[in-house]
Design a protein around this motif. Structure first.
Motif, PDB file in Angstrom:
ATOM      1  N   GLN A 117      -1.192 -18.829  -2.917  1.00 38.65           N
ATOM      2  CA  GLN A 117      -0.717 -18.375  -4.406  1.00 38.65           C
ATOM      3  C   GLN A 117      -2.050 -17.681  -5.049  1.00 38.65           C
ATOM      4  N   THR A 118      -2.887 -17.814  -4.726  1.00 43.42           N
ATOM      5  CA  THR A 118      -4.398 -17.762  -6.195  1.00 43.42           C
ATOM      6  C   THR A 118      -4.997 -16.386  -5.422  1.00 43.42           C
ATOM      7  N   LYS A 119      -4.170 -15.232  -3.726  1.00 43.30           N
ATOM      8  CA  LYS A 119      -5.300 -15.391  -3.300  1.00 43.30           C
ATOM      9  C   LYS A 119      -3.907 -14.345  -2.642  1.00 43.30           C
ATOM     10  N   PRO A 120      -3.324 -13.869  -2.648  1.00 45.73           N
ATOM     11  CA  PRO A 120      -1.681 -13.213  -2.559  1.00 45.73           C
ATOM     12  C   PRO A 120      -1.723 -12.039  -1.366  1.00 45.73           C
ATOM     13  N   VAL A 121      -0.671 -12.104  -0.316  1.00 39.49           N
ATOM     14  CA  VAL A 121      -0.989 -10.877   0.431  1.00 39.49           C
ATOM     15  C   VAL A 121      -0.911  -9.602  -0.445  1.00 39.49           C
ATOM     16  N   ASN A 122      -1.466  -8.690  -0.347  1.00 42.05           N
ATOM     17  CA  ASN A 122      -1.681  -7.388  -1.173  1.00 42.05           C
ATOM     18  C   ASN A 122      -0.792  -6.198  -0.702  1.00 42.05           C
ATOM     19  N   VAL A 123       0.556  -5.759  -1.478  1.00 41.00           N
ATOM     20  CA  VAL A 123       1.465  -4.998  -1.443  1.00 41.00           C
ATOM     21  C   VAL A 123       1.241  -3.819  -2.049  1.00 41.00           C
ATOM     22  N   ALA A 124       1.292  -2.320  -1.841  1.00 39.20           N
ATOM     23  CA  ALA A 124       1.213  -1.712  -3.109  1.00 39.20           C
ATOM     24  C   ALA A 124       2.104  -0.433  -2.582  1.00 39.20           C
ATOM     25  N   VAL A 125       3.063  -0.247  -3.113  1.00 37.85           N
ATOM     26  CA  VAL A 125       4.146   0.651  -3.350  1.00 37.85           C
ATOM     27  C   VAL A 125       3.662   2.353  -3.802  1.00 37.85           C
ATOM     28  N   ASN A 126       2.975   2.926  -3.213  1.00 38.34           N
ATOM     29  CA  ASN A 126       2.653   4.789  -3.376  1.00 38.34           C
ATOM     30  C   ASN A 126       1.402   4.151  -3.873  1.00 38.34           C
ATOM     31  N   ARG A 151       9.037  -9.693  -0.226  1.00 40.78           N
ATOM     32  CA  ARG A 151      10.559  -9.518   0.664  1.00 40.78           C
ATOM     33  C   ARG A 151      12.120  -8.399  -0.367  1.00 40.78           C
ATOM     34  N   ASN A 152      11.090  -8.759  -1.548  1.00 37.01           N
ATOM     35  CA  ASN A 152      12.454  -8.094  -1.507  1.00 37.01           C
ATOM     36  C   ASN A 152      12.332  -6.520  -2.603  1.00 37.01           C
ATOM     37  N   ILE A 153      11.461  -5.903  -2.186  1.00 41.07           N
ATOM     38  CA  ILE A 153      10.687  -4.349  -2.709  1.00 41.07           C
ATOM     39  C   ILE A 153      11.578  -3.794  -1.624  1.00 41.07           C
ATOM     40  N   LEU A 154      12.241  -2.953  -2.315  1.00 40.81           N
ATOM     41  CA  LEU A 154      13.454  -1.311  -1.519  1.00 40.81           C
ATOM     42  C   LEU A 154      12.784  -0.630  -0.984  1.00 40.81           C
ATOM     43  N   LEU A 155      13.136  -0.267  -0.113  1.00 41.66           N
ATOM     44  CA  LEU A 155      12.939   0.744   0.799  1.00 41.66           C
ATOM     45  C   LEU A 155      13.396   2.350   0.350  1.00 41.66           C
ATOM     46  N   LYS A 156      13.041   3.136  -0.670  1.00 36.05           N
ATOM     47  CA  LYS A 156      13.419   3.768  -0.762  1.00 36.05           C
ATOM     48  C   LYS A 156      12.494   4.652   0.111  1.00 36.05           C
ATOM     49  N   PRO A 157      13.018   6.294  -0.004  1.00 32.77           N
ATOM     50  CA  PRO A 157      12.436   7.441   0.738  1.00 32.77           C
ATOM     51  C   PRO A 157      11.488   7.754   0.162  1.00 32.77           C
ATOM     52  N   ASN A 158      11.239   8.329   1.114  1.00 35.39           N
ATOM     53  CA  ASN A 158       9.114   8.621   1.151  1.00 35.39           C
ATOM     54  C   ASN A 158       8.416   8.705   0.263  1.00 35.39           C
ATOM     55  N   GLU A 159       8.639   6.981   0.032  1.00 40.00           N
ATOM     56  CA  GLU A 159       7.716   6.363  -0.252  1.00 40.00           C
ATOM     57  C   GLU A 159       6.613   6.001   0.865  1.00 40.00           C
ATOM     58  N   SER A 160       5.357   5.433   0.200  1.00 38.99           N
ATOM     59  CA  SER A 160       4.152   4.948   1.465  1.00 38.99           C
ATOM     60  C   SER A 160       4.640   3.455   0.859  1.00 38.99           C
ATOM     61  N   ILE A 161       3.907   2.239   1.679  1.00 36.10           N
ATOM     62  CA  ILE A 161       4.094   1.011   1.487  1.00 36.10           C
ATOM     63  C   ILE A 161       2.591   0.305   2.206  1.00 36.10           C
ATOM     64  N   SER A 162       2.009   0.187   1.164  1.00 32.84           N
ATOM     65  CA  SER A 162       0.699  -0.665   2.266  1.00 32.84           C
ATOM     66  C   SER A 162       0.333  -2.151   2.204  1.00 32.84           C
ATOM     67  N   ILE A 163       0.230  -2.903   3.043  1.00 28.63           N
ATOM     68  CA  ILE A 163       0.293  -3.582   2.623  1.00 28.63           C
ATOM     69  C   ILE A 163      -1.448  -5.039   3.592  1.00 28.63           C
ATOM     70  N   SER A 164      -1.461  -5.070   2.853  1.00 27.49           N
ATOM     71  CA  SER A 164      -2.494  -6.405   3.552  1.00 27.49           C
ATOM     72  C   SER A 164      -2.568  -8.206   3.496  1.00 27.49           C
ATOM     73  N   CYS A 165      -3.527  -8.194   4.337  1.00 24.77           N
ATOM     74  CA  CYS A 165      -4.109  -9.838   3.740  1.00 24.77           C
ATOM     75  C   CYS A 165      -5.740 -10.091   3.909  1.00 24.77           C
ATOM     76  N   ASP A 166      -5.714 -10.715   3.056  1.00 26.57           N
ATOM     77  CA  ASP A 166      -7.583 -10.698   2.726  1.00 26.57           C
ATOM     78  C   ASP A 166      -7.502 -12.381   2.559  1.00 26.57           C
ATOM     79  N   GLU A 167      -7.615 -12.770   4.331  1.00 22.39           N
ATOM     80  CA  GLU A 167      -7.553 -14.301   4.213  1.00 22.39           C
ATOM     81  C   GLU A 167      -9.201 -15.016   3.074  1.00 22.39           C
TER      82      GLU A 167
END
Length: 94
Positions: A59-68, A78-94
């Motif tokens: 919880q103190t070091k979460p999965v990183n999600v960036a939209v555009n 999980r609730n982030i909507l998938l929208k046309p032409n968006e760029s979503i990047s996801i990373s996990c820093d253990e």
């Protein structure tokens, strides 16, 4: 993975990929909106604010999600909507 959304060659989900480019396609017969969690469900991979596949954080070091390019403030990623032409990047820093 270019097989996401293609179950055993017999079924194409509404959320799928066509190649290894990372581009996700949504082809639905209605106006339903799909979210990032549903994409991971189709992919059969774990995804939450503290888990990305086999990578588990906290919880103190979460999965990183960036939209555009902007880090999301959405508590339930999980609730982030998938929208046309968006760029979503996801990373996990253990």
């Amino acid at each position: 993975d270019k097989t996401i959304g293609h179950d055993y060659g017999n079924c194409l989900h509404a959320i799928y990929v066509e190649d290894a480019s990372g581009k996700v396609f949504i082809k639905a017969n209605d106006l339903q909106q799909y979210n990032l969690g549903q994409f991971f469900d189709v992919w059969h991979k774990s995804f939450s604010s503290t888990q990305l596949g086999n990578c588990i954080t906290s919880q103190t070091k979460p999965v990183n999600v960036a939209v555009n390019g902007k880090t999301t403030t959405e508590k339930n990623v999980r609730n982030i909507l998938l929208k046309p032409n968006e760029s979503i990047s996801i990373s996990c820093d253990e």
